[in-house]
Design a protein around this motif. Sequence first.
Motif, PDB file in Angstrom:
ATOM      1  N   LEU A  37       0.860  -1.184   0.000  1.00  0.00           N
ATOM      2  CA  LEU A  37       0.000   0.000   0.000  1.00  0.00           C
ATOM      3  C   LEU A  37       0.896   1.235   0.000  1.00  0.00           C
ATOM      4  O   LEU A  37       1.884   1.280   0.727  1.00  0.00           O
ATOM      5  N   ALA A  38       0.528   2.238  -0.788  1.00  0.00           N
ATOM      6  CA  ALA A  38       1.335   3.463  -0.890  1.00  0.00           C
ATOM      7  C   ALA A  38       1.368   4.218   0.443  1.00  0.00           C
ATOM      8  O   ALA A  38       2.303   4.944   0.741  1.00  0.00           O
ATOM      9  N   HIS A  39       0.332   4.044   1.229  1.00  0.00           N
ATOM     10  CA  HIS A  39       0.221   4.721   2.529  1.00  0.00           C
ATOM     11  C   HIS A  39      -0.795   3.934   3.356  1.00  0.00           C
ATOM     12  O   HIS A  39      -1.512   3.073   2.826  1.00  0.00           O
ATOM     13  N   PRO A  40      -0.896   4.233   4.661  1.00  0.00           N
ATOM     14  CA  PRO A  40      -1.697   3.350   5.528  1.00  0.00           C
ATOM     15  C   PRO A  40      -3.214   3.521   5.488  1.00  0.00           C
ATOM     16  O   PRO A  40      -3.918   2.739   6.112  1.00  0.00           O
ATOM     17  N   ILE A  41      -3.743   4.506   4.761  1.00  0.00           N
ATOM     18  CA  ILE A  41      -5.187   4.758   4.865  1.00  0.00           C
ATOM     19  C   ILE A  41      -5.989   3.936   3.864  1.00  0.00           C
ATOM     20  O   ILE A  41      -5.769   4.005   2.648  1.00  0.00           O
ATOM     21  N   ILE A  42      -6.906   3.146   4.386  1.00  0.00           N
ATOM     22  CA  ILE A  42      -7.835   2.354   3.569  1.00  0.00           C
ATOM     23  C   ILE A  42      -9.212   3.005   3.691  1.00  0.00           C
ATOM     24  O   ILE A  42      -9.610   3.427   4.779  1.00  0.00           O
ATOM     25  N   ILE A  43      -9.914   3.096   2.575  1.00  0.00           N
ATOM     26  CA  ILE A  43     -11.275   3.642   2.601  1.00  0.00           C
ATOM     27  C   ILE A  43     -12.248   2.472   2.763  1.00  0.00           C
ATOM     28  O   ILE A  43     -12.303   1.586   1.913  1.00  0.00           O
ATOM     29  N   GLY A  68      -4.383   7.210  -4.104  1.00  0.00           N
ATOM     30  CA  GLY A  68      -3.654   5.942  -4.032  1.00  0.00           C
ATOM     31  C   GLY A  68      -4.051   5.101  -2.834  1.00  0.00           C
ATOM     32  O   GLY A  68      -3.225   4.389  -2.268  1.00  0.00           O
ATOM     33  N   SER A  69      -5.334   5.194  -2.441  1.00  0.00           N
ATOM     34  CA  SER A  69      -5.795   4.454  -1.254  1.00  0.00           C
ATOM     35  C   SER A  69      -6.440   3.123  -1.650  1.00  0.00           C
ATOM     36  O   SER A  69      -7.167   3.058  -2.644  1.00  0.00           O
ATOM     37  N   ALA A  70      -6.193   2.093  -0.857  1.00  0.00           N
ATOM     38  CA  ALA A  70      -6.969   0.860  -0.996  1.00  0.00           C
ATOM     39  C   ALA A  70      -8.407   1.161  -0.562  1.00  0.00           C
ATOM     40  O   ALA A  70      -8.648   2.084   0.219  1.00  0.00           O
ATOM     41  N   MET A  71      -9.377   0.396  -1.074  1.00  0.00           N
ATOM     42  CA  MET A  71     -10.782   0.662  -0.756  1.00  0.00           C
ATOM     43  C   MET A  71     -11.565  -0.640  -0.636  1.00  0.00           C
ATOM     44  O   MET A  71     -11.376  -1.557  -1.430  1.00  0.00           O
ATOM     45  N   ALA A  72     -12.421  -0.698   0.363  1.00  0.00           N
ATOM     46  CA  ALA A  72     -13.354  -1.824   0.483  1.00  0.00           C
ATOM     47  C   ALA A  72     -14.748  -1.319   0.150  1.00  0.00           C
ATOM     48  O   ALA A  72     -15.129  -0.229   0.572  1.00  0.00           O
ATOM     49  N   VAL A  73     -15.512  -2.096  -0.602  1.00  0.00           N
ATOM     50  CA  VAL A  73     -16.900  -1.704  -0.873  1.00  0.00           C
ATOM     51  C   VAL A  73     -17.776  -2.075   0.323  1.00  0.00           C
ATOM     52  O   VAL A  73     -17.350  -2.810   1.206  1.00  0.00           O
ATOM     53  N   GLY A  74     -19.003  -1.549   0.351  1.00  0.00           N
ATOM     54  CA  GLY A  74     -19.968  -1.940   1.378  1.00  0.00           C
ATOM     55  C   GLY A  74     -20.479  -3.348   1.089  1.00  0.00           C
ATOM     56  O   GLY A  74     -20.132  -3.954   0.070  1.00  0.00           O
ATOM     57  N   SER A  75     -21.309  -3.866   1.957  1.00  0.00           N
ATOM     58  CA  SER A  75     -21.753  -5.261   1.843  1.00  0.00           C
ATOM     59  C   SER A  75     -22.428  -5.568   0.507  1.00  0.00           C
ATOM     60  O   SER A  75     -23.375  -4.908   0.107  1.00  0.00           O
ATOM     61  N   GLN A  76     -21.937  -6.606  -0.159  1.00  0.00           N
ATOM     62  CA  GLN A  76     -22.512  -7.067  -1.431  1.00  0.00           C
ATOM     63  C   GLN A  76     -23.507  -8.207  -1.230  1.00  0.00           C
ATOM     64  O   GLN A  76     -23.980  -8.795  -2.201  1.00  0.00           O
ATOM     65  N   PHE A  77     -23.824  -8.503   0.030  1.00  0.00           N
ATOM     66  CA  PHE A  77     -24.622  -9.700   0.325  1.00  0.00           C
ATOM     67  C   PHE A  77     -25.996  -9.636  -0.345  1.00  0.00           C
ATOM     68  O   PHE A  77     -26.453 -10.604  -0.953  1.00  0.00           O
ATOM     69  N   GLY A  78     -26.654  -8.478  -0.243  1.00  0.00           N
ATOM     70  CA  GLY A  78     -27.969  -8.324  -0.880  1.00  0.00           C
ATOM     71  C   GLY A  78     -27.883  -8.552  -2.374  1.00  0.00           C
ATOM     72  O   GLY A  78     -28.723  -9.253  -2.975  1.00  0.00           O
ATOM     73  N   THR A  79     -26.864  -7.985  -2.995  1.00  0.00           N
ATOM     74  CA  THR A  79     -26.716  -8.075  -4.448  1.00  0.00           C
ATOM     75  C   THR A  79     -26.400  -9.497  -4.915  1.00  0.00           C
ATOM     76  O   THR A  79     -26.955  -9.954  -5.909  1.00  0.00           O
ATOM     77  N   VAL A  80     -25.516 -10.219  -4.203  1.00  0.00           N
ATOM     78  CA  VAL A  80     -25.226 -11.588  -4.658  1.00  0.00           C
ATOM     79  C   VAL A  80     -26.435 -12.499  -4.455  1.00  0.00           C
ATOM     80  O   VAL A  80     -26.597 -13.485  -5.167  1.00  0.00           O
ATOM     81  N   ARG A  81     -27.322 -12.131  -3.523  1.00  0.00           N
ATOM     82  CA  ARG A  81     -28.522 -12.950  -3.327  1.00  0.00           C
ATOM     83  C   ARG A  81     -29.613 -12.639  -4.352  1.00  0.00           C
ATOM     84  O   ARG A  81     -30.304 -13.533  -4.816  1.00  0.00           O
ATOM     85  N   THR A  82     -29.764 -11.334  -4.687  1.00  0.00           N
ATOM     86  CA  THR A  82     -30.899 -10.938  -5.533  1.00  0.00           C
ATOM     87  C   THR A  82     -30.502 -10.567  -6.955  1.00  0.00           C
ATOM     88  O   THR A  82     -31.349 -10.532  -7.845  1.00  0.00           O
ATOM     89  N   GLY A  83     -29.217 -10.244  -7.156  1.00  0.00           N
ATOM     90  CA  GLY A  83     -28.784  -9.782  -8.477  1.00  0.00           C
ATOM     91  C   GLY A  83     -29.080  -8.306  -8.733  1.00  0.00           C
ATOM     92  O   GLY A  83     -28.729  -7.765  -9.779  1.00  0.00           O
ATOM     93  N   LYS A  98      -6.937   0.137 -11.691  1.00  0.00           N
ATOM     94  CA  LYS A  98      -5.662  -0.406 -11.192  1.00  0.00           C
ATOM     95  C   LYS A  98      -5.592  -0.465  -9.671  1.00  0.00           C
ATOM     96  O   LYS A  98      -4.609  -0.920  -9.106  1.00  0.00           O
ATOM     97  N   GLY A  99      -6.629   0.052  -9.000  1.00  0.00           N
ATOM     98  CA  GLY A  99      -6.566   0.183  -7.546  1.00  0.00           C
ATOM     99  C   GLY A  99      -6.693  -1.133  -6.797  1.00  0.00           C
ATOM    100  O   GLY A  99      -7.080  -2.161  -7.355  1.00  0.00           O
ATOM    101  N   LEU A 100      -6.361  -1.066  -5.513  1.00  0.00           N
ATOM    102  CA  LEU A 100      -6.522  -2.205  -4.611  1.00  0.00           C
ATOM    103  C   LEU A 100      -7.939  -2.136  -4.049  1.00  0.00           C
ATOM    104  O   LEU A 100      -8.290  -1.181  -3.354  1.00  0.00           O
ATOM    105  N   ILE A 101      -8.772  -3.138  -4.387  1.00  0.00           N
ATOM    106  CA  ILE A 101     -10.192  -3.092  -3.993  1.00  0.00           C
ATOM    107  C   ILE A 101     -10.575  -4.387  -3.293  1.00  0.00           C
ATOM    108  O   ILE A 101     -10.205  -5.478  -3.731  1.00  0.00           O
TER     109      ILE A 101
END
Length: 329
Positions: A37-43, A68-83, A98-101
């Motif tokens: 990671l370029a720096h310690p902050i993850i979104i 240049g921050s890594a990022m996590a998305v919010g919960s995908q649980f609803g979407t993988v269940r319902t599409g 190109k980002g870290l996701i």
Amino acid sequence: GPCASGFSDVHLLHHCLSGICRNEVDLTCLLPGLPALAHPIIINAITGGADAVAKINESLAIVARETGSAMAVGSQFGTVRTGLHRDSYTIVRKCNPKGLIFANLSAFASVEQAKAAIDMISADALQIHLNPAQELAMEEGDRDFSNCLSHIEAMVQGVGVPVIVKETGCGMAKKEAQDLLDVGVTLLDIGGAGGTNFPAIEHQRYPEGNEELSEWGIPTVLSLLSVVQTVGWGNGVIASGGIRSALDVVKAQVLGASAVAMAGNLLQKIQQEGTEETIHFLQRLLNKVLDFYTLLGCRTFRDLHEARYYLTGETAQAVSWLRKYDQND
């Protein structure tokens, strides 16, 4: 919220003979199994699912790309269940090819659902969130947490990317961190008390629920200290839960966090001040982090292991109380 993160109880000792050239400070940090990671902050995104959310996630993805921050998305649980609402996630990879996701699912997901969530955004890692207190605060929430660990173990063995297990505001303690390491989890996001208070938010929706859940949880600093005892200093612990300032970032790293994650305050910034201002906010924050590395006499993350600190207040008391459990182990 009603809980304090504990960072005001952590005091770093100034190094008056710093010996450091600020221009040479390197904020790069490592999470086991991932590119540097370029720096310690993850979104950490905390929203997903509705169409209005696609806009917010697009903004967060742009902020991540530009800083240049890594990022996590919010919960995908609803979407993988319902599409439904796939776009509110796919937009993140589209904006930041190109980002870290990191993908994100609940511990109730199956291995197939986990693979679908990862594929949806070509994720570099999977974040599994633990939110029992939030579930209990919801009228329609889950009440059965009995197979949590075996679900996590199945995902670790089945998904083919590193797995981050993340609490969402009640923190982790030493023993549970060990249980997660034992099933092959390599990255722990402690999600301590002191940041966004999900039980309090749910209580607005469901006033008949248990309102005292908003006072429940392990403060971030205490959780961080306990988990680092198990995982090791700078070895894959992510600190989150009320990280609001550059000093919080540096304190968390001195205590052994490899990286830190921010969510609520960035979401608020984007909604109130827009994408550009959020980018500037993070850039300023990282500049301040460089100042504090310099004032601690540290050129790299590893050097922070030598930085001196002391604890006061409730955190100091809690640490000495909790030592008696370690003596009995």
